[in-house]
Design an enzyme around this catalytic site. Structure first.
Site, PDB file in Angstrom:
ATOM      1  N   ASP A  25       0.963  -1.083  -0.013  1.00 49.31           N
ATOM      2  CA  ASP A  25       0.158  -0.093  -0.011  1.00 49.31           C
ATOM      3  C   ASP A  25       0.842   1.274  -0.011  1.00 49.31           C
ATOM      4  O   ASP A  25       0.251   2.432   0.405  1.00 49.31           O
ATOM      5  CB  ASP A  25      -1.034   0.135   1.125  1.00 49.31           C
ATOM      6  CG  ASP A  25      -0.147  -0.110   2.544  1.00 49.31           C
ATOM      7  OD1 ASP A  25       1.211  -0.106   2.563  1.00 49.31           O
ATOM      8  OD2 ASP A  25      -0.475  -0.248   3.730  1.00 49.31           O
ATOM      9  N   CYS A  56      -5.532   4.589   2.868  1.00 51.17           N
ATOM     10  CA  CYS A  56      -6.704   3.850   3.012  1.00 51.17           C
ATOM     11  C   CYS A  56      -7.321   4.926   4.431  1.00 51.17           C
ATOM     12  O   CYS A  56      -8.403   4.680   4.529  1.00 51.17           O
ATOM     13  CB  CYS A  56      -6.530   2.522   3.436  1.00 51.17           C
ATOM     14  SG  CYS A  56      -5.299   2.101   4.652  1.00 51.17           S
TER      15      CYS A  56
END
Ligand code: ZN
Length: 333
Positions: free
Chosen positions: A121, A179
């Site tokens: 990520d 996120c």
């Protein structure tokens, strides 16, 4: 002969299907997208899968990280993932590696594969994967999911443009959604991971992968296929691997989606966890638990996990700056 792959063989043909059994793939990051990618590749019978992840399973992962269940909370993702995938396919080789990908260990961890899959990520890891790809000629697949968006891009310099042909430098952390800032929907991760796994099957069976960067806004039903730049950057042209060659010592960063901090050291160190245990117990006046992989305990309201390669996870209200000084004070740097 087992008919486990019968349906897939009808589509791929016997030869291409057989190529999958001989393939070696590393999935870096076993979070949301990595879970999906690794699941499909294991079930497709990719002969060897190395699963690299540095984190523990958290409750907030369960909404989208399909390899884990409630009982896995607190376990190392690489291990829990390997166990789950073994249930799906015991005929392939699965290797769990608990490590943080750095310039100090990237060549050693990710050498000798036919394909590298990005389940991370963060751009730091992706620029390392890109450098490895430039240096060793190994193809890799960029995969990202944020909000309801999915981005997938198979990269194989010099046959294709590289990541740096499109984005020369990693965006600074304030410039990209994470996120934490944008959230993420489970099905978006599913599409991103499945699309990436499909591209992986093409690469591994000798087919040309999708040449363009695929970007989907799945909530609004929009899709784009972006042509990579025709002009190649100096990095893939001259095989300049700045990120692999970079050296740094200690970094502290906030954990995505969680209250906590990760401390990383490069080059990775070798912590004697057995020797640290009594020291930490004396300091905190509480018991610490040591296993093959990690030393766990609590200090000042923070749950601390120390790994043998020098890395530390501190869950609690500690700021990255404070975590750095904690590490320097307790472990030394
Ligand atoms: Zn390039």
């Amino acid at each position: 002969m087992s008919d486990r792959y019968a349906k897939q063989r009808i589509y791929l043909g016997k030869d291409r299907d057989a190529r999958l059994r001989a393939a070696r793939v590393a999935v870096v990051g076993l979070g949301a997208t990595g879970s999906v990618i690794a699941s499909w590749l294991a079930r497709a019978g990719v002969g060897h899968l190395t699963l690299v992840d540095r984190d523990l399973v958290e409750r907030s992962n369960l909404q989208r990280q399909i390899l884990y269940g409630e009982g896995d909370r607190g376990r190392l993702k690489a291990e829990a993932a390997a166990e789950r995938l073994r249930e799906a396919n015991s005929e392939i080789e699965l290797r769990a590696v608990v490590a943080d990908l750095t310039s100090g260990n990237a060549r050693e961890l990710l050498g000798g594969f036919d394909l590298l899959c990005d389940g991370t990520d963060n751009f730091e890891a992706r620029f390392l994967l890109n450098d490895l790809s430039i240096e060793a000629g190994t193809p890799w697949i960029y995969t990202g999911a944020i909000g309801a968006e999915a981005v997938i891009w198979p990269i194989h310099p010099p046959r294709t443009a590289c990541l740096r042909c499109l984005i020369e430098e990693p965006p600074s952390s304030g410039d990209v959604d994470t996120c934490d800032s944008a959230g993420v929907l489970g099905p978006a991760v599913g599409v991103a991971g499945s699309w990436a796994a499909l591209e992986a099957l093409k690469v591994l069976t000798g087919e040309m992968p999708q040449a363009e960067l695929a970007r989907f806004d799945l909530w609004n039903g929009e899709r784009q296929f972006l042509k990579p730049p025709k002009t190649r950057c100096r990095f893939c042209t001259d095989k300049v691997t700045e990120f692999l060659d970079e050296r740094w010592t200690l970094r502290a960063s906030a954990l995505c989606g969680l209250e906590g901090v990760q401390i990383r050291v490069n080059p990775p160190g070798k912590l004697d966890l057995e020797a640290l245990k009594p020291r930490l117990e004396a300091r905190t006046e509480s018991p610490w638990k040591v296993s093959d992989l990690a030393l766990k305990g609590e200090d000042g309201g923070n749950r601390v996990t120390l790994f043998r390669d020098g890395r530390a996870l501190l869950h609690g209200p500690m700021s990255p700056e404070r975590a750095r000084s904690w590490y320097a004070e307790v472990i030394g740097s």
